[in-house]
Design a protein around this motif. Structure first.
Motif, PDB file in Angstrom:
ATOM      1  N   LYS A  77       0.853  -1.191   0.000  1.00 56.06           N
ATOM      2  CA  LYS A  77       0.000   0.000   0.000  1.00 56.06           C
ATOM      3  C   LYS A  77       0.888   1.239   0.000  1.00 56.06           C
ATOM      4  CE  LYS A  77      -3.688   2.275   2.576  1.00 56.06           C
ATOM      5  NZ  LYS A  77      -4.469   2.246   3.836  1.00 56.06           N
ATOM      6  N   VAL A  78       0.542   2.200  -0.839  1.00 55.29           N
ATOM      7  CA  VAL A  78       1.234   3.483  -0.825  1.00 55.29           C
ATOM      8  C   VAL A  78       0.636   4.268   0.343  1.00 55.29           C
ATOM      9  CG1 VAL A  78       1.756   5.551  -2.145  1.00 55.29           C
ATOM     10  CG2 VAL A  78       1.627   3.347  -3.306  1.00 55.29           C
ATOM     11  N   GLN A  91       1.416   1.342  10.563  1.00 53.54           N
ATOM     12  CA  GLN A  91       2.609   0.507  10.646  1.00 53.54           C
ATOM     13  C   GLN A  91       2.934  -0.021   9.263  1.00 53.54           C
ATOM     14  OE1 GLN A  91       4.839  -0.507  13.391  1.00 53.54           O
ATOM     15  NE2 GLN A  91       5.889  -0.867  11.459  1.00 53.54           N
ATOM     16  N   PRO A  92       4.065   0.408   8.687  1.00 58.37           N
ATOM     17  CA  PRO A  92       4.407  -0.091   7.355  1.00 58.37           C
ATOM     18  C   PRO A  92       5.119  -1.434   7.425  1.00 58.37           C
ATOM     19  CG  PRO A  92       6.022   1.513   8.047  1.00 58.37           C
ATOM     20  CD  PRO A  92       4.996   1.430   9.153  1.00 58.37           C
ATOM     21  N   ASP A  93       5.209  -2.055   6.274  1.00 62.36           N
ATOM     22  CA  ASP A  93       6.032  -3.245   6.104  1.00 62.36           C
ATOM     23  C   ASP A  93       7.350  -2.794   5.493  1.00 62.36           C
ATOM     24  OD1 ASP A  93       3.967  -5.059   6.891  1.00 62.36           O
ATOM     25  OD2 ASP A  93       3.076  -4.844   4.897  1.00 62.36           O
ATOM     26  N   SER A  94       8.256  -3.704   5.320  1.00 66.50           N
ATOM     27  CA  SER A  94       9.523  -3.347   4.675  1.00 66.50           C
ATOM     28  C   SER A  94       9.308  -2.972   3.213  1.00 66.50           C
ATOM     29  CB  SER A  94      10.512  -4.517   4.762  1.00 66.50           C
ATOM     30  OG  SER A  94       9.985  -5.641   4.080  1.00 66.50           O
ATOM     31  N   THR A  95       8.162  -3.335   2.663  1.00 64.49           N
ATOM     32  CA  THR A  95       7.881  -3.073   1.255  1.00 64.49           C
ATOM     33  C   THR A  95       7.272  -1.704   0.994  1.00 64.49           C
ATOM     34  OG1 THR A  95       5.719  -4.110   1.488  1.00 64.49           O
ATOM     35  CG2 THR A  95       7.558  -5.515   0.742  1.00 64.49           C
ATOM     36  N   HIS A 106       0.595  10.998  14.718  1.00 65.43           N
ATOM     37  CA  HIS A 106       0.608   9.834  15.605  1.00 65.43           C
ATOM     38  C   HIS A 106       0.576  10.320  17.044  1.00 65.43           C
ATOM     39  CE1 HIS A 106       1.222   5.758  16.873  1.00 65.43           C
ATOM     40  NE2 HIS A 106       2.361   6.043  17.484  1.00 65.43           N
ATOM     41  N   ASN A 107      -0.333   9.757  17.832  1.00 62.55           N
ATOM     42  CA  ASN A 107      -0.498  10.119  19.241  1.00 62.55           C
ATOM     43  C   ASN A 107      -0.667  11.630  19.415  1.00 62.55           C
ATOM     44  OD1 ASN A 107      -0.415   7.476  20.128  1.00 62.55           O
ATOM     45  ND2 ASN A 107       1.801   7.512  20.447  1.00 62.55           N
ATOM     46  N   ASN A 118      11.866   4.010   6.591  1.00 59.44           N
ATOM     47  CA  ASN A 118      11.481   4.151   7.996  1.00 59.44           C
ATOM     48  C   ASN A 118      10.235   3.312   8.305  1.00 59.44           C
ATOM     49  OD1 ASN A 118      11.077   5.022  10.587  1.00 59.44           O
ATOM     50  ND2 ASN A 118      11.211   7.202  10.108  1.00 59.44           N
ATOM     51  N   VAL A 119      10.421   2.279   9.134  1.00 57.96           N
ATOM     52  CA  VAL A 119       9.303   1.416   9.538  1.00 57.96           C
ATOM     53  C   VAL A 119       9.027   1.514  11.036  1.00 57.96           C
ATOM     54  CG1 VAL A 119       9.678  -0.224   7.655  1.00 57.96           C
ATOM     55  CG2 VAL A 119      10.799  -0.602   9.862  1.00 57.96           C
ATOM     56  N   TRP A 120       9.679   2.463  11.689  1.00 58.36           N
ATOM     57  CA  TRP A 120       9.577   2.574  13.143  1.00 58.36           C
ATOM     58  C   TRP A 120       8.448   3.510  13.557  1.00 58.36           C
ATOM     59  CZ3 TRP A 120      12.254  -1.056  15.401  1.00 58.36           C
ATOM     60  CH2 TRP A 120      13.328  -1.604  14.698  1.00 58.36           C
TER      61      TRP A 120
END
Length: 136
Positions: A77-78, A91-95, A106-107, A118-120
């Motif tokens: 997903k973009v 939360q993204p994936d590595s892809t 966020h928050n 950046n997946v953090w």
């Protein structure tokens, strides 16, 4: 009514969409086909599904149960659907990791990614070099 020159320009733009970066593709997501079963897709092809733009990760023939939502190994997903609107963090994936300059909420805070890939989670302990809080 469009002039012939405008129609020609639109044709050129549509022809360049397969190789366009995600941020350009998102500006013209309505020009991409809608996902449906029984079509052949190649790596990098983009389709829309349930209002979101997805990029194909593996060549395959689509199947009823392999929707972009149900088959994350086939689709990414973009995550920044409109560059003019700051979306909620997902939360993204590595892809489909966030890239430097992407902004998310966020928050209750707005964050900007400082790095590509950046997946953090923004604001989590240890991510100070990955995300910056936007206070403007």
């Amino acid at each position: 009514m469009l002039t012939n020159k405008q129609k020609e320009l639109i044709g050129v733009l549509k022809g360049s969409l397969p190789t366009a970066p995600d941020e350009v593709a998102l500006q013209h997501a309505d020009w991409y086909p809608v996902w449906r079963p029984e079509i052949c897709v190649k790596v990098g092809d983009r389709l829309t599904y349930d209002g979101a733009l997805y990029r194909c990760l593996q060549e395959h023939d689509t199947q009823e149960t392999w929707t972009p939502v149900d088959a994350p190994n086939l689709w990414a997903k973009v995550l920044i659907p409109n560059p003019d609107i700051i979306p909620a963090w997902e939360q993204p994936d590595s892809t489909n990791a966030y890239v430097a300059g992407d902004k998310v909420i966020h928050n209750g805070k707005t964050w900007e990614s400082l790095v590509d890939g950046n997946v953090w989670e923004p604001g989590a302990v240890g991510t100070e070099s990955l995300w910056a809080e936007v206070t403007e």
